[in-house]
Design a protein around this motif. Structure first.
Motif, PDB file in Angstrom:
ATOM      1  N   VAL A 111       1.999  -2.983   6.798  1.00  0.00           N
ATOM      2  CA  VAL A 111       1.546  -1.631   7.079  1.00  0.00           C
ATOM      3  C   VAL A 111       1.042  -0.982   5.799  1.00  0.00           C
ATOM      4  O   VAL A 111       1.426  -1.368   4.695  1.00  0.00           O
ATOM      5  N   ALA A 112       0.183  -0.019   5.976  1.00  0.00           N
ATOM      6  CA  ALA A 112      -0.211   0.870   4.890  1.00  0.00           C
ATOM      7  C   ALA A 112       0.399   2.219   5.233  1.00  0.00           C
ATOM      8  O   ALA A 112       0.543   2.570   6.413  1.00  0.00           O
ATOM      9  N   PHE A 113       0.777   2.961   4.229  1.00  0.00           N
ATOM     10  CA  PHE A 113       1.388   4.263   4.440  1.00  0.00           C
ATOM     11  C   PHE A 113       0.372   5.361   4.172  1.00  0.00           C
ATOM     12  O   PHE A 113      -0.322   5.337   3.156  1.00  0.00           O
ATOM     13  N   LEU A 114       0.285   6.306   5.092  1.00  0.00           N
ATOM     14  CA  LEU A 114      -0.565   7.470   4.959  1.00  0.00           C
ATOM     15  C   LEU A 114       0.360   8.639   4.611  1.00  0.00           C
ATOM     16  O   LEU A 114       1.150   9.075   5.444  1.00  0.00           O
ATOM     17  N   ILE A 115       0.291   9.114   3.388  1.00  0.00           N
ATOM     18  CA  ILE A 115       1.233  10.118   2.898  1.00  0.00           C
ATOM     19  C   ILE A 115       0.515  11.458   2.791  1.00  0.00           C
ATOM     20  O   ILE A 115      -0.439  11.595   2.020  1.00  0.00           O
ATOM     21  N   LEU A 125      -0.202   2.602   9.149  1.00  0.00           N
ATOM     22  CA  LEU A 125      -1.340   1.852   9.673  1.00  0.00           C
ATOM     23  C   LEU A 125      -0.897   0.402   9.741  1.00  0.00           C
ATOM     24  O   LEU A 125      -0.444  -0.152   8.733  1.00  0.00           O
ATOM     25  N   VAL A 126      -1.011  -0.204  10.887  1.00  0.00           N
ATOM     26  CA  VAL A 126      -0.721  -1.631  11.004  1.00  0.00           C
ATOM     27  C   VAL A 126      -1.947  -2.366  10.481  1.00  0.00           C
ATOM     28  O   VAL A 126      -3.048  -2.185  10.988  1.00  0.00           O
ATOM     29  N   THR A 153      -2.863   8.548   0.035  1.00  0.00           N
ATOM     30  CA  THR A 153      -2.497   9.963   0.096  1.00  0.00           C
ATOM     31  C   THR A 153      -3.684  10.770   0.581  1.00  0.00           C
ATOM     32  O   THR A 153      -4.839  10.397   0.370  1.00  0.00           O
ATOM     33  N   GLY A 154      -3.384  11.851   1.254  1.00  0.00           N
ATOM     34  CA  GLY A 154      -4.420  12.722   1.791  1.00  0.00           C
ATOM     35  C   GLY A 154      -3.780  13.821   2.613  1.00  0.00           C
ATOM     36  O   GLY A 154      -2.636  14.200   2.369  1.00  0.00           O
TER      37      GLY A 154
END
Length: 165
Positions: A111-115, A125-126, A153-154
């Motif tokens: 996964v990616a992390f959306l912070i 995000l898979v 990050t966003g």
């Protein structure tokens, strides 16, 4: 095309149901694997499920101290390690914090992390295909990748909507 599925808690999110489902999934995972879901492991997971934001180990200790006797840091770190190994918790590297996983992927799920920079919530995000491509690129460069962590990050959709109103 990557298998990308962003997730953030919606404003009308039923947090109690979400937490109950995650605890049930943890129990089932441990039972299926013949592992012991000890009281401290459950309590650490419950502390993380109390929010959709990452918590540091000492924040978890403070939450637990308000409910039960203050656990030793090593006890909490061991519980976190167990929960991470079983795909129930993720570590947010840039924050040195931990997040309960609300998804049904195994401990190797990429996964990616959306912070979110405003509210601190974290989405996932898979990225199985993307992670495989990155690992293959590393291999072709003569590098044996053992872990891929992607943090982005966003501003989350909830905060974007609030800013527009």
């Amino acid at each position: 095309m990557t298998d990308v599925h962003p997730t953030f808690p919606a404003p009308d999110h039923d947090h109690a149901r979400c937490a109950a489902e995650a605890l049930l999934r943890a129990e089932q995972t441990c039972l299926r694997r013949g592992q012991n879901f000890t009281p401290i492991r459950r309590q650490v997971l419950q502390a993380l499920l109390g929010s959709h934001r990452p918590l540091g180990a000492y924040e978890i200790i403070e939450q637990l101290a308000a409910q039960i006797a203050r656990p030793a840091p090593i006890t909490v770190y061991r519980a976190l390690e167990f929960l991470m190994q079983n795909g129930l918790v993720h570590r947010i590297e840039s924050r040195n914090a931990f997040l309960a996983c609300a998804h049904r992927h195994d401990e190797c799920g990429n996964v990616a992390f959306l912070i979110c920079e405003r509210c601190g919530s974290v989405g996932e995000l898979v990225i199985g295909t993307l992670a495989a491509n990155l690992k293959e690129s590393a291999r072709l460069a003569g590098f044996a990748a053992t872990m891929t962590v992607i943090e982005i990050t966003g501003i989350c959709s909830n905060c974007q909507t609030q800013a527009q109103t």
